[in-house]
Design an enzyme around this catalytic site. Structure first.
Site, PDB file in Angstrom:
ATOM      1  N   HIS A 149       0.833  -1.210   0.000  1.00  0.00           N
ATOM      2  CA  HIS A 149       0.000   0.000   0.000  1.00  0.00           C
ATOM      3  C   HIS A 149       0.870   1.263   0.000  1.00  0.00           C
ATOM      4  O   HIS A 149       2.033   1.233   0.416  1.00  0.00           O
ATOM      5  CB  HIS A 149      -0.853   0.044   1.280  1.00  0.00           C
ATOM      6  CG  HIS A 149      -1.975  -0.934   1.327  1.00  0.00           C
ATOM      7  ND1 HIS A 149      -2.223  -1.707   2.439  1.00  0.00           N
ATOM      8  CD2 HIS A 149      -2.935  -1.251   0.419  1.00  0.00           C
ATOM      9  CE1 HIS A 149      -3.282  -2.465   2.210  1.00  0.00           C
ATOM     10  NE2 HIS A 149      -3.735  -2.216   0.993  1.00  0.00           N
ATOM     11  N   CYS A 183      -2.781   0.262   9.897  1.00  0.00           N
ATOM     12  CA  CYS A 183      -3.820  -0.661   9.408  1.00  0.00           C
ATOM     13  C   CYS A 183      -4.838  -1.033  10.482  1.00  0.00           C
ATOM     14  O   CYS A 183      -5.963  -1.412  10.169  1.00  0.00           O
ATOM     15  CB  CYS A 183      -3.189  -1.956   8.913  1.00  0.00           C
ATOM     16  SG  CYS A 183      -1.862  -1.714   7.754  1.00  0.00           S
TER      17      CYS A 183
HETATM   18  N1  GLY Z   1      -2.868  -9.128   4.833  1.00  0.00           N
HETATM   19  C1  GLY Z   1      -3.227  -7.793   4.595  1.00  0.00           C
HETATM   20  C2  GLY Z   1      -3.732  -7.641   3.216  1.00  0.00           C
HETATM   21  O1  GLY Z   1      -3.209  -8.277   2.332  1.00  0.00           O
HETATM   22  O2  GLY Z   1      -4.653  -6.925   2.958  1.00  0.00           O
END
Ligand code: GLY
Length: 264
Positions: A167, A254
């Site tokens: 991300h 997150c």
């Molecule tokens: N394990 C976090 C994701 O891949 O969204």
């Protein structure tokens, strides 16, 4: 005249799923996850959020949704509205229903619709600009939708290319007013005009993910050299153990959605 009280800051979190070992992985090798330890670390993370003034609202476990502790990916919460995302991994799309239920008490809800896909981990908000990573999870259709939804509220949406990581916020986050923590191998500095930088230590490529709460930073213990760089800049760093959620390719941003209770 007495000052009005500061608006309550909410941290929306979710307990670690007992299925976390079946999580999505893209850039991280699968390794055994100690679920008891993951839950203890998540509890400690919530305690730090409380210590920094948040009211933590914890949703109950989703035993069928391995990645559901990573609530950040399911919504973008702004002062005026919340945008419920459509996560890029199909296995993660059912995570949004309970998040929408929780956020509806605080904000008008807007939504990203198919064929758009967007993970909240790709969205970095700085003042009135949303920088959106064009990653494997977030696509042009979602960026166009986000632009149309938020332009009337005075927000700008800027696509940013990311490479080599999951991300945008794996590659860059804000750690102080006007200053970014960045891994320049994964995102170009030039995308963020007018900002100052601190780079991750080159031995800690995953070290660019930090939570900024006021002028305090929540940061994982796994990147001590980069933590020291932040401290040398005078930044107040609160470290948390995140070893188990890191194995699931998740960082400190997150695991919460942070917003003020008093929206517009
Ligand atoms: N394990 C976090 C994701 O891949 O969204």
């Amino acid at each position: 005249m007495p000052m009005p009280p500061a608006p309550t800051r909410i941290a929306l979190t979710r307990q670690v799923s007992s299925a976390i070992e079946q999580c999505e992985l893209t850039h991280v090798q699968r390794a055994p996850i100690d679920i008891g330890r993951a839950r203890k670390q998540h509890h400690d993370y919530e305690q730090v959020l409380r210590r920094l003034g948040c009211r933590v609202e914890t949703l109950s476990e989703e035993p069928e949704l391995p990645d559901s502790v990573f609530v950040e990916d399911t919504a973008i919460v702004l002062e005026e509205v919340a945008v419920i995302t459509r996560p890029g991994a199909p296995s993660r799309r059912p995570e949004t229903a309970s998040i929408a239920g929780a956020l509806a008490r605080y904000r008008k809800l807007l939504r990203i619709e198919a064929p758009g896909t967007l993970d909240g981990g790709d969205v970095l908000l700085i003042e009135r600009t949303l920088y959106v990573g064009t990653s494997r999870r977030s696509n042009r259709e979602a960026i166009e939708q986000l632009t149309a939804l938020l332009a009337p509220l005075g927000y700008h949406v800027r696509p940013v290319a990311v490479r080599g990581c999951l991300h945008l916020k794996t590659a860059v986050t804000q750690v102080a007013e006007g200053r970014l923590l960045i891994n320049p191998s994964w995102v170009d500095r030039a995308e963020f005009a007018g900002m100052r930088y601190v780079e991750v230590d080159e031995a800690e490529p995953f070290g660019a993910n930090a939570v900024l709460l006021g002028d305090q930073v929540i940061y994982p213990t796994s990147h001590p050299r980069t933590a020291e760089r932040l401290r040398r800049l005078g930044i107040a760093v609160h470290t948390v153990e995140m070893s188990e959620t890191e194995k699931a390719e998740g960082g400190v941003t997150c695991c919460s959605l942070l917003f003020s209770a008093a929206g517009a």
